[in-house]
Design an enzyme around this catalytic site. Structure first.
Site, PDB file in Angstrom:
ATOM      1  N   ILE A 162      35.954  -8.919 -50.169  1.00  0.00           N
ATOM      2  CA  ILE A 162      35.062  -9.239 -51.280  1.00  0.00           C
ATOM      3  C   ILE A 162      35.679  -8.814 -52.630  1.00  0.00           C
ATOM      4  O   ILE A 162      35.368  -9.402 -53.668  1.00  0.00           O
ATOM      5  CB  ILE A 162      33.674  -8.576 -51.055  1.00  0.00           C
ATOM      6  CG1 ILE A 162      32.586  -9.318 -51.798  1.00  0.00           C
ATOM      7  CG2 ILE A 162      33.686  -7.094 -51.400  1.00  0.00           C
ATOM      8  CD1 ILE A 162      31.169  -8.938 -51.366  1.00  0.00           C
ATOM      9  N   ASN A 193      42.739   2.050 -43.537  1.00  0.00           N
ATOM     10  CA  ASN A 193      42.243   3.297 -44.113  1.00  0.00           C
ATOM     11  C   ASN A 193      41.395   4.028 -43.077  1.00  0.00           C
ATOM     12  O   ASN A 193      40.498   3.430 -42.474  1.00  0.00           O
ATOM     13  CB  ASN A 193      41.416   3.008 -45.367  1.00  0.00           C
ATOM     14  CG  ASN A 193      42.263   2.455 -46.492  1.00  0.00           C
ATOM     15  OD1 ASN A 193      43.385   2.903 -46.708  1.00  0.00           O
ATOM     16  ND2 ASN A 193      41.753   1.465 -47.206  1.00  0.00           N
ATOM     17  N   HIS A 230      38.991  -1.881 -39.669  1.00  0.00           N
ATOM     18  CA  HIS A 230      39.481  -3.116 -40.295  1.00  0.00           C
ATOM     19  C   HIS A 230      40.917  -2.915 -40.731  1.00  0.00           C
ATOM     20  O   HIS A 230      41.267  -1.857 -41.243  1.00  0.00           O
ATOM     21  CB  HIS A 230      38.603  -3.536 -41.480  1.00  0.00           C
ATOM     22  CG  HIS A 230      38.276  -2.436 -42.435  1.00  0.00           C
ATOM     23  ND1 HIS A 230      37.338  -1.459 -42.154  1.00  0.00           N
ATOM     24  CD2 HIS A 230      38.783  -2.136 -43.650  1.00  0.00           C
ATOM     25  CE1 HIS A 230      37.270  -0.617 -43.177  1.00  0.00           C
ATOM     26  NE2 HIS A 230      38.144  -1.001 -44.098  1.00  0.00           N
TER      27      HIS A 230
HETATM   28  P1  DGP Z   1      38.063   0.491 -46.866  1.00  0.00           P
HETATM   29  O1  DGP Z   1      36.928   0.923 -45.967  1.00  0.00           O
HETATM   30  O2  DGP Z   1      38.283   1.414 -48.018  1.00  0.00           O
HETATM   31  O3  DGP Z   1      39.365   0.271 -46.104  1.00  0.00           O
HETATM   32  O4  DGP Z   1      37.688  -0.900 -47.533  1.00  0.00           O
HETATM   33  C1  DGP Z   1      36.585  -1.684 -47.195  1.00  0.00           C
HETATM   34  C2  DGP Z   1      36.817  -3.041 -47.768  1.00  0.00           C
HETATM   35  O5  DGP Z   1      35.738  -3.873 -47.364  1.00  0.00           O
HETATM   36  C3  DGP Z   1      36.878  -3.107 -49.294  1.00  0.00           C
HETATM   37  O6  DGP Z   1      38.167  -3.591 -49.685  1.00  0.00           O
HETATM   38  C4  DGP Z   1      35.809  -4.093 -49.695  1.00  0.00           C
HETATM   39  C5  DGP Z   1      35.448  -4.780 -48.392  1.00  0.00           C
HETATM   40  N1  DGP Z   1      34.040  -5.113 -48.268  1.00  0.00           N
HETATM   41  C6  DGP Z   1      32.995  -4.241 -48.339  1.00  0.00           C
HETATM   42  N2  DGP Z   1      31.835  -4.892 -48.149  1.00  0.00           N
HETATM   43  C7  DGP Z   1      32.158  -6.207 -47.946  1.00  0.00           C
HETATM   44  C8  DGP Z   1      31.378  -7.369 -47.682  1.00  0.00           C
HETATM   45  O7  DGP Z   1      30.143  -7.353 -47.594  1.00  0.00           O
HETATM   46  N3  DGP Z   1      32.063  -8.536 -47.536  1.00  0.00           N
HETATM   47  C9  DGP Z   1      33.427  -8.600 -47.624  1.00  0.00           C
HETATM   48  N4  DGP Z   1      33.989  -9.803 -47.461  1.00  0.00           N
HETATM   49  N5  DGP Z   1      34.195  -7.513 -47.853  1.00  0.00           N
HETATM   50  C10 DGP Z   1      33.563  -6.335 -48.015  1.00  0.00           C
END
Ligand code: DGP
Length: 114
Positions: free
Chosen positions: A31, A87, A100
């Site tokens: 996102i 992460n 992820h």
């Molecule tokens: P991290 O946990 O710090 O590795 O990163 C989580 C990632 O998930 C961040 O880059 C933004 C993404 N993200 C969070 N919420 C959503 C969502 O609802 N939709 C999408 N497509 N991405 C998301």
């Protein structure tokens, strides 16, 4: 995990730009992309982080790695290169507790990391 946002994306209960999906994994656009290509690859099974991977998940994570290659091919970065990030925990700023892999590419990355 009813409250997990990535489980909701897998179920189709939360909209996302899905690039690839099969019985074991789902890949969708982040996102908040940090590069022209920024895909999140997740297992469909809810596992909070790398720390929670169990021995019975080993085949799944082999499949995750071949799926990374598939994502790189689908987004056209397999030859130009890409970075794979998972992460894990507070020091890495993990925000979403469903494993992820960030697949990031389409531009020259800064080096060194950290
Ligand atoms: P991290 O946990 O710090 O590795 O990163 C989580 C990632 O998930 C961040 O880059 C933004 C993404 N993200 C969070 N919420 C959503 C969502 O609802 N939709 C999408 N497509 N991405 C998301």
């Amino acid at each position: 995990m009813d409250e997990c946002i990535f489980c909701k994306i897998i179920k189709g209960d939360l909209p996302a730009k899905v690039l690839y999906k099969d019985e074991q994994v789902t890949a969708f656009h982040d996102i908040n992309p940090v590069a022209p290509t920024h895909i999140l690859l997740i297992p469909n099974k809810h596992i909070a982080s790398i720390n929670e991977i169990a021995p019975e998940d080993e085949a799944l994570f082999g499949y995750m790695m071949t799926s990374v290659k598939k994502i790189a091919e689908l987004t056209g970065v397999e030859k130009s290169g890409y970075r794979l990030i998972a992460n894990t925990g507070p020091d890495a700023n993990q925000e979403v507790f469903h494993i992820h892999f960030h697949v990031i590419g389409g531009q020259r990355m800064r080096h060194p990391m950290g």
